[in-house]
Design a protein around this motif. Structure first.
Motif, PDB file in Angstrom:
ATOM      1  N   SER A 292     -33.729-102.541 -36.099  1.00  0.00           N
ATOM      2  CA  SER A 292     -34.111-103.957 -36.117  1.00  0.00           C
ATOM      3  C   SER A 292     -34.540-104.407 -34.728  1.00  0.00           C
ATOM      4  N   VAL A 293     -35.197-105.555 -34.673  1.00  0.00           N
ATOM      5  CA  VAL A 293     -35.745-106.047 -33.402  1.00  0.00           C
ATOM      6  C   VAL A 293     -34.651-106.399 -32.397  1.00  0.00           C
ATOM      7  N   ASP A 294     -33.428-106.598 -32.860  1.00  0.00           N
ATOM      8  CA  ASP A 294     -32.346-106.883 -31.909  1.00  0.00           C
ATOM      9  C   ASP A 294     -31.694-105.605 -31.379  1.00  0.00           C
ATOM     10  N   LYS A 295     -32.139-104.451 -31.902  1.00  0.00           N
ATOM     11  CA  LYS A 295     -31.586-103.175 -31.442  1.00  0.00           C
ATOM     12  C   LYS A 295     -32.610-102.295 -30.739  1.00  0.00           C
ATOM     13  N   PHE A 296     -33.879-102.656 -30.838  1.00  0.00           N
ATOM     14  CA  PHE A 296     -34.944-101.902 -30.177  1.00  0.00           C
ATOM     15  C   PHE A 296     -36.040-102.879 -29.769  1.00  0.00           C
ATOM     16  N   GLU A 297     -36.543-102.700 -28.559  1.00  0.00           N
ATOM     17  CA  GLU A 297     -37.587-103.594 -28.056  1.00  0.00           C
ATOM     18  C   GLU A 297     -38.954-103.068 -28.486  1.00  0.00           C
ATOM     19  N   TYR A 298     -39.550-103.748 -29.455  1.00  0.00           N
ATOM     20  CA  TYR A 298     -40.845-103.321 -29.980  1.00  0.00           C
ATOM     21  C   TYR A 298     -41.966-103.889 -29.115  1.00  0.00           C
ATOM     22  N   THR A 299     -42.299-103.120 -28.085  1.00  0.00           N
ATOM     23  CA  THR A 299     -43.420-103.432 -27.213  1.00  0.00           C
ATOM     24  C   THR A 299     -44.266-102.171 -27.083  1.00  0.00           C
ATOM     25  N   PHE A 300     -45.503-102.345 -26.645  1.00  0.00           N
ATOM     26  CA  PHE A 300     -46.354-101.180 -26.461  1.00  0.00           C
ATOM     27  C   PHE A 300     -45.894-100.337 -25.284  1.00  0.00           C
ATOM     28  N   ASP A 301     -45.298-100.971 -24.286  1.00  0.00           N
ATOM     29  CA  ASP A 301     -44.696-100.188 -23.201  1.00  0.00           C
ATOM     30  C   ASP A 301     -43.626 -99.254 -23.756  1.00  0.00           C
ATOM     31  N   ASN A 302     -42.805 -99.788 -24.648  1.00  0.00           N
ATOM     32  CA  ASN A 302     -41.699 -98.995 -25.173  1.00  0.00           C
ATOM     33  C   ASN A 302     -42.183 -97.923 -26.146  1.00  0.00           C
ATOM     34  N   LEU A 303     -43.185 -98.245 -26.971  1.00  0.00           N
ATOM     35  CA  LEU A 303     -43.745 -97.214 -27.849  1.00  0.00           C
ATOM     36  C   LEU A 303     -44.306 -96.062 -27.019  1.00  0.00           C
ATOM     37  N   ALA A 304     -44.996 -96.410 -25.940  1.00  0.00           N
ATOM     38  CA  ALA A 304     -45.563 -95.369 -25.074  1.00  0.00           C
ATOM     39  C   ALA A 304     -44.455 -94.540 -24.430  1.00  0.00           C
ATOM     40  N   ASN A 305     -43.360 -95.178 -24.039  1.00  0.00           N
ATOM     41  CA  ASN A 305     -42.239 -94.436 -23.457  1.00  0.00           C
ATOM     42  C   ASN A 305     -41.658 -93.439 -24.452  1.00  0.00           C
ATOM     43  N   VAL A 306     -41.536 -93.879 -25.708  1.00  0.00           N
ATOM     44  CA  VAL A 306     -41.002 -92.989 -26.739  1.00  0.00           C
ATOM     45  C   VAL A 306     -41.938 -91.802 -26.962  1.00  0.00           C
ATOM     46  N   VAL A 307     -43.237 -92.078 -27.044  1.00  0.00           N
ATOM     47  CA  VAL A 307     -44.190 -90.989 -27.264  1.00  0.00           C
ATOM     48  C   VAL A 307     -44.222 -90.054 -26.061  1.00  0.00           C
ATOM     49  N   GLU A 308     -44.131 -90.602 -24.867  1.00  0.00           N
ATOM     50  CA  GLU A 308     -44.090 -89.752 -23.669  1.00  0.00           C
ATOM     51  C   GLU A 308     -42.895 -88.805 -23.712  1.00  0.00           C
ATOM     52  N   THR A 309     -41.716 -89.344 -24.016  1.00  0.00           N
ATOM     53  CA  THR A 309     -40.524 -88.502 -24.111  1.00  0.00           C
ATOM     54  C   THR A 309     -40.664 -87.484 -25.234  1.00  0.00           C
ATOM     55  N   PHE A 310     -41.252 -87.918 -26.329  1.00  0.00           N
ATOM     56  CA  PHE A 310     -41.513 -87.014 -27.456  1.00  0.00           C
ATOM     57  C   PHE A 310     -42.358 -85.822 -27.005  1.00  0.00           C
ATOM     58  N   THR A 311     -43.431 -86.076 -26.267  1.00  0.00           N
ATOM     59  CA  THR A 311     -44.298 -84.974 -25.824  1.00  0.00           C
ATOM     60  C   THR A 311     -43.553 -84.040 -24.882  1.00  0.00           C
ATOM     61  N   GLU A 312     -42.680 -84.591 -24.070  1.00  0.00           N
ATOM     62  CA  GLU A 312     -41.931 -83.758 -23.128  1.00  0.00           C
ATOM     63  C   GLU A 312     -40.892 -82.910 -23.852  1.00  0.00           C
ATOM     64  N   GLN A 313     -40.272 -83.457 -24.885  1.00  0.00           N
ATOM     65  CA  GLN A 313     -39.295 -82.674 -25.651  1.00  0.00           C
ATOM     66  C   GLN A 313     -39.975 -81.544 -26.416  1.00  0.00           C
ATOM     67  N   LEU A 314     -41.212 -81.763 -26.832  1.00  0.00           N
ATOM     68  CA  LEU A 314     -41.961 -80.706 -27.506  1.00  0.00           C
ATOM     69  C   LEU A 314     -42.686 -79.805 -26.513  1.00  0.00           C
ATOM     70  N   GLU A 315     -42.518 -80.087 -25.220  1.00  0.00           N
ATOM     71  CA  GLU A 315     -43.116 -79.298 -24.144  1.00  0.00           C
ATOM     72  C   GLU A 315     -44.643 -79.238 -24.271  1.00  0.00           C
ATOM     73  N   LEU A 316     -45.217 -80.393 -24.542  1.00  0.00           N
ATOM     74  CA  LEU A 316     -46.677 -80.496 -24.594  1.00  0.00           C
ATOM     75  C   LEU A 316     -47.165 -80.789 -23.176  1.00  0.00           C
ATOM     76  N   LYS A 317     -47.623 -79.769 -22.497  1.00  0.00           N
ATOM     77  CA  LYS A 317     -48.014 -79.905 -21.091  1.00  0.00           C
ATOM     78  C   LYS A 317     -49.365 -80.593 -20.932  1.00  0.00           C
ATOM     79  N   LYS A 318     -50.299 -80.287 -21.855  1.00  0.00           N
ATOM     80  CA  LYS A 318     -51.639 -80.883 -21.836  1.00  0.00           C
ATOM     81  C   LYS A 318     -52.045 -81.137 -23.277  1.00  0.00           C
ATOM     82  N   TYR A 319     -52.946 -82.111 -23.434  1.00  0.00           N
ATOM     83  CA  TYR A 319     -53.365 -82.443 -24.788  1.00  0.00           C
ATOM     84  C   TYR A 319     -54.646 -83.260 -24.763  1.00  0.00           C
ATOM     85  N   SER A 320     -55.354 -83.176 -25.868  1.00  0.00           N
ATOM     86  CA  SER A 320     -56.432 -84.120 -26.144  1.00  0.00           C
ATOM     87  C   SER A 320     -55.826 -85.246 -26.971  1.00  0.00           C
TER      88      SER A 320
END
Length: 321
Positions: free
Chosen positions: A100-128
């Motif tokens: 819910s919105v009181d448990k997660f901050e739904y901003t584009f900054d935060n979505l990008a942070n999640v995707v960035e961490t996601f790519t690092e956990q999958l060890e995606l070094k480079k990508y298109s």
């Protein structure tokens, strides 16, 4: 008359051929078979689709509103024989966690942070990066922060210029950016209805009979989940954080000149083709295609986009990795 030895030998050969054929066929299927996985990212379950050899160049597909990685269900296997293709669902979308919105901050900054961490956990070094709708502000944040990770850009109805928001669709949303009131937010709930979802998929297409109802059949039940409208309103508001970043994104394009492919549905009333042309100002290595279709161009012109991407990636990425 055949001897028993000849019969046994024949059976052995047939078994070998059959087994070998099966293995070859299985390997061919596995090259493009889409796997459905989930990974923990900051206590969130992030669902993603993945296919293709992991030692091949990676294509990271970033979806738009109001869909999920489901929008890439046909594109992924069309690329996966040559590329490692990955498509996550953002928090609040698809099969990922939707706190819910009181448990997660739904901003584009935060979505990008999640995707960035996601790519690092999958060890995606480079990508298109495939940038579509909401995928553009998510992906451009990644590109600006880590330009060394970006092999190329594929932009499909993803905006980075003021010209792309100068249309009547954005008027009530811009008003919400300026006056974040309950009353103004309630005016935007019409964008979350079944009729609005169908409109996004069917407006501007050449033949509505080519658009599967499985699209809105997937999306709308997720939009209708308790609390999800508040998630979407939070992101409608947060979209106002993107235009102030456009100069920074444009500077990134001019400085790093990533090879870029534009495949844009020109009949889109949300992100019209007025937002596509300005990329020509800043990019030197640009392949530019306007398609006679709407917002979700993959639904009607998926085969064309896949073929164009394969040619583009072969010239700009595959030979250098």
């Amino acid at each position: 008359m055949r001897s028993w030895k000849q019969t046994v030998l024949t059976l052995v050969v047939l078994a070998f051929v059959s087994t070998t054929g099966y293995k070859v066929q299985a390997e061919a299927v596995n090259d493009t078979q889409v796997l459905h996985r989930t990974v923990k990212v900051n206590d969130l379950d992030i669902f993603y689709r993945e296919a293709g050899p992991k030692d091949a160049p990676t294509v990271l597909l970033l979806h738009g509103f109001p869909t999920s990685s489901h929008m890439f269900r046909n594109l992924i296997p069309a690329l996966a024989d040559k590329y490692h293709v990955v498509a996550p669902d953002y928090p609040g979308y698809g099969h990922s966690s939707a706190p819910s919105v009181d448990k997660f901050e739904y901003t584009f900054d935060n979505l990008a942070n999640v995707v960035e961490t996601f790519t690092e956990q999958l060890e995606l070094k480079k990508y298109s990066l495939y940038l579509m709708d909401y995928g553009a502000p998510v992906g451009f944040r990644l590109a600006v922060k880590h330009p060394e990770r970006v092999d190329s850009l594929i932009i499909q109805n993803g905006n980075a210029y003021d010209e792309g928001l100068d249309n009547k669709f954005w008027v009530p949303i811009k008003e919400y950016w300026n006056h974040r009131t309950t009353e103004q937010g309630d005016k935007l709930r019409g964008f979350l209805t079944l009729d609005a979802t169908k409109w996004q998929y069917t407006h501007g297409v050449r033949n509505t009979e080519t658009i599967s109802p499985d699209t809105w059949g997937h999306v709308q039940p997720l939009l209708d989940r308790p609390g999800n409208q508040e998630i979407q309103l939070a992101l409608f508001y947060s979209y106002g954080s993107n235009p102030p970043l456009y100069p920074k994104w444009q500077k990134y394009l001019r400085k790093y000149q990533p090879p870029t492919l534009i495949v844009w549905g020109k009949n889109d009333q949300i992100f019209p083709d007025a937002g596509a042309y300005p990329y020509k100002r800043d990019l030197k290595n640009l392949e530019f295609h306007l398609l006679d279709t709407g917002h979700f161009a993959l639904e009607e012109d998926g085969d064309k986009i896949a073929q164009t991407m394969r040619s583009f990636l072969h010239r700009n990425v595959a030979t250098s990795n």
